[in-house]
Design a protein around this motif. Sequence first.
Motif, PDB file in Angstrom:
ATOM      1  N   MET A  34      43.646  24.416  58.336  1.00 37.99           N
ATOM      2  CA  MET A  34      43.407  24.163  56.948  1.00 37.99           C
ATOM      3  C   MET A  34      41.828  23.642  56.844  1.00 37.99           C
ATOM      4  SD  MET A  34      46.512  23.843  55.625  1.00 37.99           S
ATOM      5  CE  MET A  34      45.689  23.266  54.114  1.00 37.99           C
ATOM      6  N   GLY A  35      41.457  24.226  55.832  1.00 32.70           N
ATOM      7  CA  GLY A  35      40.114  23.984  55.534  1.00 32.70           C
ATOM      8  C   GLY A  35      39.550  23.476  54.200  1.00 32.70           C
ATOM      9  N   TRP A  36      38.598  22.530  54.147  1.00 32.35           N
ATOM     10  CA  TRP A  36      38.059  22.148  52.811  1.00 32.35           C
ATOM     11  C   TRP A  36      36.565  22.863  52.567  1.00 32.35           C
ATOM     12  CZ3 TRP A  36      40.312  19.428  48.990  1.00 32.35           C
ATOM     13  CH2 TRP A  36      41.428  18.822  49.549  1.00 32.35           C
ATOM     14  N   PHE A  37      36.495  23.571  51.539  1.00 35.12           N
ATOM     15  CA  PHE A  37      35.541  24.384  51.085  1.00 35.12           C
ATOM     16  C   PHE A  37      34.837  23.677  49.592  1.00 35.12           C
ATOM     17  CE2 PHE A  37      35.618  28.277  53.632  1.00 35.12           C
ATOM     18  CZ  PHE A  37      36.874  28.108  54.413  1.00 35.12           C
ATOM     19  N   ARG A  38      33.672  24.012  49.317  1.00 36.72           N
ATOM     20  CA  ARG A  38      33.188  23.455  48.240  1.00 36.72           C
ATOM     21  C   ARG A  38      32.058  24.600  47.694  1.00 36.72           C
ATOM     22  NH1 ARG A  38      29.114  18.672  50.329  1.00 36.72           N
ATOM     23  NH2 ARG A  38      27.445  19.895  51.490  1.00 36.72           N
ATOM     24  N   GLN A  39      32.218  24.680  46.316  1.00 41.89           N
ATOM     25  CA  GLN A  39      31.131  25.526  45.607  1.00 41.89           C
ATOM     26  C   GLN A  39      30.641  24.964  44.478  1.00 41.89           C
ATOM     27  OE1 GLN A  39      33.152  29.375  44.480  1.00 41.89           O
ATOM     28  NE2 GLN A  39      31.203  30.069  44.425  1.00 41.89           N
ATOM     29  N   ALA A  40      29.130  24.809  44.555  1.00 36.81           N
ATOM     30  CA  ALA A  40      28.333  24.366  43.687  1.00 36.81           C
ATOM     31  C   ALA A  40      27.814  25.519  42.809  1.00 36.81           C
ATOM     32  CB  ALA A  40      27.250  23.565  44.234  1.00 36.81           C
ATOM     33  N   PRO A  41      27.703  25.019  41.562  1.00 38.60           N
ATOM     34  CA  PRO A  41      27.091  26.244  40.546  1.00 38.60           C
ATOM     35  C   PRO A  41      25.797  27.022  41.081  1.00 38.60           C
ATOM     36  CG  PRO A  41      27.525  24.218  39.343  1.00 38.60           C
ATOM     37  CD  PRO A  41      27.622  23.825  40.725  1.00 38.60           C
ATOM     38  N   GLY A  42      26.113  28.295  41.018  1.00 36.81           N
ATOM     39  CA  GLY A  42      24.945  29.269  41.495  1.00 36.81           C
ATOM     40  C   GLY A  42      24.920  29.296  42.941  1.00 36.81           C
ATOM     41  N   LYS A  43      26.108  28.794  43.522  1.00 34.32           N
ATOM     42  CA  LYS A  43      25.881  28.693  45.349  1.00 34.32           C
ATOM     43  C   LYS A  43      27.145  29.434  45.681  1.00 34.32           C
ATOM     44  CE  LYS A  43      22.906  24.868  46.066  1.00 34.32           C
ATOM     45  NZ  LYS A  43      22.348  23.614  46.692  1.00 34.32           N
ATOM     46  N   GLU A  44      27.058  29.893  47.000  1.00 35.51           N
ATOM     47  CA  GLU A  44      28.060  30.453  47.577  1.00 35.51           C
ATOM     48  C   GLU A  44      29.211  29.470  48.134  1.00 35.51           C
ATOM     49  OE1 GLU A  44      26.273  34.612  49.552  1.00 35.51           O
ATOM     50  OE2 GLU A  44      27.113  33.043  50.952  1.00 35.51           O
ATOM     51  N   ARG A  45      30.438  29.690  48.171  1.00 38.14           N
ATOM     52  CA  ARG A  45      31.436  28.930  48.794  1.00 38.14           C
ATOM     53  C   ARG A  45      31.179  28.544  50.163  1.00 38.14           C
ATOM     54  NH1 ARG A  45      37.588  29.467  46.657  1.00 38.14           N
ATOM     55  NH2 ARG A  45      36.539  29.605  44.780  1.00 38.14           N
ATOM     56  N   LYS A  87      26.305  11.906  48.404  1.00 38.64           N
ATOM     57  CA  LYS A  87      25.105  12.171  47.811  1.00 38.64           C
ATOM     58  C   LYS A  87      25.091  13.329  46.602  1.00 38.64           C
ATOM     59  CE  LYS A  87      23.504  12.139  52.555  1.00 38.64           C
ATOM     60  NZ  LYS A  87      22.505  12.817  53.554  1.00 38.64           N
ATOM     61  N   PRO A  88      24.180  13.166  45.757  1.00 36.34           N
ATOM     62  CA  PRO A  88      24.247  14.012  44.583  1.00 36.34           C
ATOM     63  C   PRO A  88      24.520  15.470  45.024  1.00 36.34           C
ATOM     64  CG  PRO A  88      22.622  12.405  44.081  1.00 36.34           C
ATOM     65  CD  PRO A  88      23.272  12.121  45.474  1.00 36.34           C
ATOM     66  N   GLU A  89      24.016  15.912  46.106  1.00 38.98           N
ATOM     67  CA  GLU A  89      24.198  17.164  46.782  1.00 38.98           C
ATOM     68  C   GLU A  89      25.589  17.608  47.113  1.00 38.98           C
ATOM     69  OE1 GLU A  89      21.643  15.002  47.602  1.00 38.98           O
ATOM     70  OE2 GLU A  89      21.294  15.028  49.599  1.00 38.98           O
ATOM     71  N   ASP A  90      26.279  16.671  47.254  1.00 35.20           N
ATOM     72  CA  ASP A  90      27.587  16.795  47.514  1.00 35.20           C
ATOM     73  C   ASP A  90      28.732  17.385  46.196  1.00 35.20           C
ATOM     74  OD1 ASP A  90      27.767  13.809  49.520  1.00 35.20           O
ATOM     75  OD2 ASP A  90      27.802  16.024  50.310  1.00 35.20           O
ATOM     76  N   THR A  91      27.933  17.302  45.066  1.00 42.53           N
ATOM     77  CA  THR A  91      28.442  17.584  43.836  1.00 42.53           C
ATOM     78  C   THR A  91      28.956  19.024  43.863  1.00 42.53           C
ATOM     79  OG1 THR A  91      27.383  16.184  42.362  1.00 42.53           O
ATOM     80  CG2 THR A  91      28.268  17.921  41.395  1.00 42.53           C
ATOM     81  N   GLN A 119      43.531  25.281  43.531  1.00 35.57           N
ATOM     82  CA  GLN A 119      42.916  25.488  42.245  1.00 35.57           C
ATOM     83  C   GLN A 119      41.716  24.787  42.344  1.00 35.57           C
ATOM     84  OE1 GLN A 119      45.149  23.240  42.775  1.00 35.57           O
ATOM     85  NE2 GLN A 119      44.304  21.273  41.642  1.00 35.57           N
ATOM     86  N   GLY A 120      41.393  23.845  43.338  1.00 34.23           N
ATOM     87  CA  GLY A 120      40.030  23.213  43.135  1.00 34.23           C
ATOM     88  C   GLY A 120      39.960  21.814  42.704  1.00 34.23           C
ATOM     89  N   THR A 121      39.154  21.158  43.010  1.00 34.96           N
ATOM     90  CA  THR A 121      39.319  19.785  42.385  1.00 34.96           C
ATOM     91  C   THR A 121      37.459  19.199  42.195  1.00 34.96           C
ATOM     92  OG1 THR A 121      39.672  17.382  42.099  1.00 34.96           O
ATOM     93  CG2 THR A 121      39.414  18.200  44.285  1.00 34.96           C
ATOM     94  N   GLN A 122      37.074  18.945  41.106  1.00 39.70           N
ATOM     95  CA  GLN A 122      35.809  18.502  40.895  1.00 39.70           C
ATOM     96  C   GLN A 122      35.401  17.122  41.368  1.00 39.70           C
ATOM     97  OE1 GLN A 122      33.225  20.651  39.006  1.00 39.70           O
ATOM     98  NE2 GLN A 122      31.817  18.834  39.968  1.00 39.70           N
ATOM     99  N   VAL A 123      34.320  17.227  42.247  1.00 35.81           N
ATOM    100  CA  VAL A 123      33.413  16.093  42.588  1.00 35.81           C
ATOM    101  C   VAL A 123      32.303  16.073  42.115  1.00 35.81           C
ATOM    102  CG1 VAL A 123      32.583  14.891  44.621  1.00 35.81           C
ATOM    103  CG2 VAL A 123      34.855  15.829  44.916  1.00 35.81           C
TER     104      VAL A 123
END
Length: 127
Positions: A34-45, A87-91, A119-123
């Motif tokens: 199992m993994g947790w991924f994140r994707q910020a606007p304009g960045k790769e997952r 941190k803000p960069e975790d958004t 489906q993703g959840t916003q942080v």
Amino acid sequence: QVQLVESGGGSVQAGGSLRLSCAASGVTFSGDAMGWFRQAPGKERECVAAISWSGSNIYYTDSVKDRFTISRDNARSTVHLQMNSLKPEDTAVYYCALARTYSLSITYTGTKDYGYWGQGTQVTVSS
């Protein structure tokens, strides 16, 4: 069919904590990484954390080490991500993912290795 449902996202101030949860259904929750991924606007997952079925193999990306903790409860087919000192960069949008490894100790960090996604959840972390 396999379904992954995330919960626990939200907005928090810098330094705060959130706990993400992911519930898996439609799959025998065994031999899966199992993994947790994140994707910020304009960045790769990117892979934030990943855990093998047995929990013996755990990965964290450098930026979250000592702040985030991944865990899983195979009996309940759930995986969690405890996020402290945010941190803000975790958004980002955070995604739960499952990879069929048929192994107790293998885990993956690449998006292509995971065949099932939530489906993703916003942080959102404000300064």
